[in-house]
Design a protein around this motif. Structure first.
Motif, short mmCIF file in Angstrom:
data_model
loop_
_atom_site.label_atom_id
_atom_site.label_comp_id
_atom_site.label_asym_id
_atom_site.label_seq_id
_atom_site.Cartn_x
_atom_site.Cartn_y
_atom_site.Cartn_z
N ASP A 494 0.83 -1.21 0.00
CA ASP A 494 0.00 0.00 0.00
C ASP A 494 0.86 1.26 0.00
O ASP A 494 0.52 2.26 -0.65
CB ASP A 494 -0.92 0.00 1.23
CG ASP A 494 -2.00 -1.07 1.14
OD1 ASP A 494 -2.25 -1.56 0.01
OD2 ASP A 494 -2.57 -1.42 2.18
N SER A 495 1.99 1.21 0.74
CA SER A 495 2.87 2.37 0.78
C SER A 495 3.45 2.66 -0.59
O SER A 495 3.56 3.83 -1.01
CB SER A 495 4.01 2.14 1.79
OG SER A 495 3.50 1.95 3.08
N VAL A 496 3.83 1.60 -1.30
CA VAL A 496 4.39 1.78 -2.64
C VAL A 496 3.31 2.34 -3.58
O VAL A 496 3.60 3.20 -4.44
CB VAL A 496 4.96 0.46 -3.17
CG1 VAL A 496 5.47 0.62 -4.60
CG2 VAL A 496 6.08 -0.03 -2.26
N THR A 497 2.09 1.86 -3.41
CA THR A 497 0.99 2.37 -4.24
C THR A 497 0.80 3.87 -4.01
O THR A 497 0.63 4.65 -4.97
CB THR A 497 -0.30 1.62 -3.92
OG1 THR A 497 -0.12 0.23 -4.20
CG2 THR A 497 -1.46 2.16 -4.76
N GLU A 498 0.87 4.28 -2.75
CA GLU A 498 0.73 5.70 -2.44
C GLU A 498 1.87 6.50 -3.04
O GLU A 498 1.66 7.62 -3.55
CB GLU A 498 0.69 5.88 -0.92
CG GLU A 498 -0.57 5.34 -0.27
CD GLU A 498 -0.55 5.47 1.24
OE1 GLU A 498 0.42 6.07 1.76
OE2 GLU A 498 -1.48 4.97 1.90
N LEU A 499 3.10 5.97 -2.98
CA LEU A 499 4.25 6.66 -3.57
C LEU A 499 4.07 6.81 -5.08
O LEU A 499 4.36 7.86 -5.67
CB LEU A 499 5.55 5.90 -3.27
CG LEU A 499 6.06 5.96 -1.83
CD1 LEU A 499 7.25 5.01 -1.65
CD2 LEU A 499 6.50 7.39 -1.48
N ARG A 500 3.58 5.72 -5.74
CA ARG A 500 3.38 5.78 -7.20
C ARG A 500 2.35 6.84 -7.56
O ARG A 500 2.54 7.64 -8.48
CB ARG A 500 2.94 4.41 -7.73
CG ARG A 500 2.71 4.39 -9.24
CD ARG A 500 2.19 3.04 -9.69
NE ARG A 500 0.89 2.74 -9.11
CZ ARG A 500 -0.27 3.26 -9.52
NH1 ARG A 500 -0.29 4.14 -10.50
NH2 ARG A 500 -1.40 2.91 -8.95
N LYS A 501 1.24 6.84 -6.83
CA LYS A 501 0.18 7.80 -7.12
C LYS A 501 0.65 9.23 -6.87
O LYS A 501 0.29 10.16 -7.60
CB LYS A 501 -1.04 7.50 -6.26
CG LYS A 501 -1.76 6.22 -6.66
CD LYS A 501 -2.96 5.97 -5.76
CE LYS A 501 -3.72 4.72 -6.20
NZ LYS A 501 -4.88 4.45 -5.31
N ALA A 502 1.47 9.40 -5.81
CA ALA A 502 1.94 10.75 -5.49
C ALA A 502 2.85 11.29 -6.58
O ALA A 502 2.94 12.51 -6.79
CB ALA A 502 2.68 10.74 -4.15
#
Length: 763
Positions: A494-502
């Motif tokens: 989930d953290s990586v997903t948030e980083l990608r979206k950011a």
């Protein structure tokens, strides 16, 4: 404080130690002891001696007087305030030929303790007090010597100092000095009631060779409590050594149970092989206790049995001494007393009287000397070897041209440092091993910063998959053969997903922002510079210690030179350390600023392996009924390949499966693969830079030699020093060498004497 020795000046020499059996039977042993004592090795090899101990006013000095044949002061209290050591030496053939020089007594002061009875850290040599040539003068001189020990401040401040305390001759007699007479008439108190320092009597021309120590009497009450413990401690310490024959004096006027020397002797001599009891004042036995004392003297008292038994002596009382009784009359009256006494006459004849005691003590000392010969030989040999080993371990004496010596020492130092830092020193790899230890620590710290990702409860790091971040690191550690280092936390999907979206911007479909990978990698590399600097500093500290230790080893006898050489070497090290620190910083900065690798195949293979594990974690394991049968697996893979799908194993099938988080999984696999490439690169680059820049000063011994010489000579010139002054040997070293060489020479002579064949003594 007049001459108290006149009553003993008439002692018959025919009845002194000359008639003792050991003086005839054991002349070789006694002569050997005398020669060893003259060599000054008594302390090194523990020569046998006699120690007289007992309660205060127990008649100790009378026993010493009877054994040694010399008068000692016996005024109330005076003779018990400090130890008196009597060293008897038989007259030499030369001195016997010259009547005027046949007898001589040197009185010395041995100061080993402070006023509180504590051992001095620096013990001075024995100080000569006076020399006399008449036995009748012994007592008054011993009294004066004791006065000097008991009043150190008074003697130091008085006119004439110590020589002013020595008795002066008036007509044919010695009298107390004016300093002592004034003190006694003034009613002043002694500065010290007791002292552990000793009066030493060296008697040349005696009837035998013997050492006798008369200790202060044991006391149980005193206004100053420290003296009670001081004297008891002195007695225990003096009778403890195995080479000491214990003579405990037991006055019959006191209850035996209250005489502490008996218990002290049993503690020091548990087997009772070297203790003799001497019962004194047999004419003063309290009414009704004669039978008990006679039983003790006959060794029938089970509470106080001694292996060597007891002797009873009766010495002249004060009235008889004042009347000038002769030694012969004293022994005659002693014999008459025992023969006519109702109780003491029951005692065996060879257990009563001073003559029998003297013979028993002589026999015991001879037996002790004879039994101790093997141990004396071993002690002398072992001590000689120890001294020779210490001499060999010392640097050689300073000789030759200082400039040549300086260059030689610097060459040795630089070559040694070169070999140790390059790992070419035979049998000495400690420094290199310590450096490798710091590099292992570096590796652990880098591994602790490794990325670990969590995908549906599975933790994936550089090692195998696991159910926790710690387990993932342990798996990686096992694969690489290192200790475990656990990261603080794992990065979730989930953290990586948030980083990608950011970071998502205008990328085409199927692409993800490259900045996500860069930011992730940077988050795991942020402390690399600190870790590299810590590793370099640890290596620098070890290098500095190596320099200091090597310098002390080679310049230990030149303490004035060490600071100058150390300063020049430290300056060189500081310069190379600064260069190394700068280069390491550049290496780490390049890693942080440039995410780059030309190790393409290694990176791609690693990235594929990580992607396979990540997809497996996300999708879950395949269920293949026949997975355990390799032929069926191969057949299945062959059919899949005919469909145009590339796969080498069942695991590779995961790569063919698309997931909604493929971008995130690609980000994770790329981060893991690059960290693996970069960490491997750093684990080589950082040690290489430390080895190359920090140690570079030692790679060229010749250049370093010249640099050190130039710097040190310039510093010495600026300070106004010359090499010959700096290379003056440390005084303590030269003094110690001379002391050891003197001990070695004396012990060699002692060993030769001890190895000389000896005739056996009569039993």
């Amino acid at each position: 404080m007049g001459n108290t020795g006149e009553n003993t000046s008439t002692m018959s020499t025919a009845e002194t130690l000359r008639d003792v059996e050991y003086a005839h039977e054991s002349s070789e042993l006694i002569q050997l002891q005398n020669q060893l004592r003259e060599l000054g090795v008594a302390h090194d090899i523990k020569l046998p001696s006699l120690v007289i101990a007992g309660n205060q006013s127990s008649g100790k000095s009378s026993v010493v007087e009877a054994i040694a044949g010399i008068p000692l002061p016996r005024k109330d209290g005076t003779c018990t305030r400090c130890p008196t050591e009597v060293r008897l030496k038989r007259a030499t053939a030369h001195s016997k030929a010259t009547a005027s020089d046949e007898w001589r007594c040197r009185i010395l002061l041995k100061r080993e303790f402070d006023q509180d009875g504590n051992k001095l850290s620096q013990v001075p040599t024995e100080e000569e007090f006076c020399t006399i040539h008449k036995p009748a003068d012994v007592a008054i001189c011993v009294e004066a010597a004791q006065f000097a020990l008991l009043n150190p401040a008074l003697v130091q401040s008085s006119k004439g100092g110590l020589p002013g305390v020595v008795p002066t001759r008036l007509d044919s007699c010695l009298v107390a000095s004016s300093v002592v007479q004034h003190f006694l008439t003034s009613g002043a108190e002694y500065e010290l009631e007791f002292t552990r320092n000793s009066v030493v009597l060296e008697v040349d021309g005696a009837e035998a060779d013997l050492t006798i120590v008369d200790l202060p009497g044991i006391i149980h009450t005193h206004s100053k409590q420290q003296y009670i413990g001081m004297i008891k401690g002195m007695v225990r310490e003096s009778i403890r050594p195995d080479n000491v024959a214990i003579v405990m004096t037991l006055p019959a006027i006191d209850d035996l149970e209250l005489q502490e020397i008996s218990q002290m002797a049993r503690e020091a001599d548990r087997e009772g092989k070297r203790t003799i009891g001497v019962i004194t004042k047999p004419d003063s036995v309290p009414t009704g206790t004669h039978e008990k004392w006679v039983a003790t003297a006959q060794n029938r008292d089970p509470q106080h049995t001694l292996t060597l038994g007891y002797y009873v002596v009766k010495n002249p009382d004060q009235e008889q001494l004042k009347s000038g009784i002769s030694f012969g009359d004293a022994r005659k009256r002693e014999t008459e007393f025992f023969a006519g006494h109702e109780h003491w006459s029951k005692l065996e004849q060879d257990r009563r009287g001073t003559n029998n005691l003297r013979k028993a003590l002589s026999d015991m000392l001879i037996k002790c000397m004879h039994e101790e010969l093997p141990a004396l030989r071993r002690n002398a040999h072992d001590r000689l070897q120890a001294i020779e080993a210490e001499i060999r371990s010392m640097p050689p004496p300073v000789t030759g041209d200082p400039d040549h010596l300086f260059q030689h020492l610097i060459v040795e130092l630089v070559q040694s440092l070169h070999k140790q830092t390059q790992g070419t020193c035979v049998g000495e790899k400690v420094f290199i091993q310590r450096m490798n230890g710091h590099y292992r620590t570096l590796e652990k710290k880098l591994r602790k910063m490794m990325p670990v990702f969590e995908v549906k409860g599975v933790f994936i790091g550089l090692g195998g998959d696991a159910d926790s971040a710690a387990a993932a690191v342990r798996a990686a550690a096992r694969m690489e053969g290192h200790d475990e280092e656990v990261p603080e936390e794992a990065t979730t999907l989930d953290s990586v997903t948030e980083l990608r979206k950011a970071q998502q911007a205008r990328e085409l479909p199927g692409f993800f922002p490259y900045e996500v990978v860069e930011n992730l990698i940077a988050s795991f590399q942020y402390r690399w510079e600190d870790i590299a600097s810590e590793c370099m500093e640890a290596c620098r500290q070890d290098l500095l210690k190596l320099v200091q230790d090597s310098l002390r080893l080679r310049f230990q006898q030149f303490p004035n030179m060490q600071p100058a050489v150390l300063a020049s070497l430290t300056a060189l090290l500081d310069e190379t350390a600064e260069t190394c620190r700068e280069r390491l910083g550049n290496v780490v900065k390049m890693e942080a600023c440039n995410i780059f690798t030309r190790n393409v195949q290694y990176f791609l293979k690693s990235e594929t392996d990580f992607m396979t594990r990540l997809k497996k974690a996300y999708l879950g394991a395949f269920i293949v009924p026949f997975a355990g049968s390799q032929p069926h697996v191969d057949d299945l893979l062959s059919k899949i390949r005919t469909m145009g799908i590339k796969c080498d194993s069942l695991e590779s099938l995961y790569l063919t499966q698309r997931t909604p988080v493929d971008d995130e999984l690609h980000i994770m696999s790329a981060t893991l693969a690059y960290f693996k490439v970069a960490a491997d690169r750093a684990l080589d680059a950082i040690p290489q830079h430390i080895n190359g820049y920090l140690l570079q000063v030692f790679e060229d011994p010749l250049g370093m030699h010249r640099a050190v010489l130039d710097v040190v000579k310039a510093d010495l010139k600026e300070a106004g020093w010359e090499l010959k002054d700096v290379f003056a040997e440390d005084e303590r070293t030269s003094n110690r060498r001379r002391q050891l060489q003197d001990q070695r020479d004396r012990l060699k002579k002692a060993v030769a004497l001890l190895l000389r064949p000896m005739r056996p003594t009569r039993g």
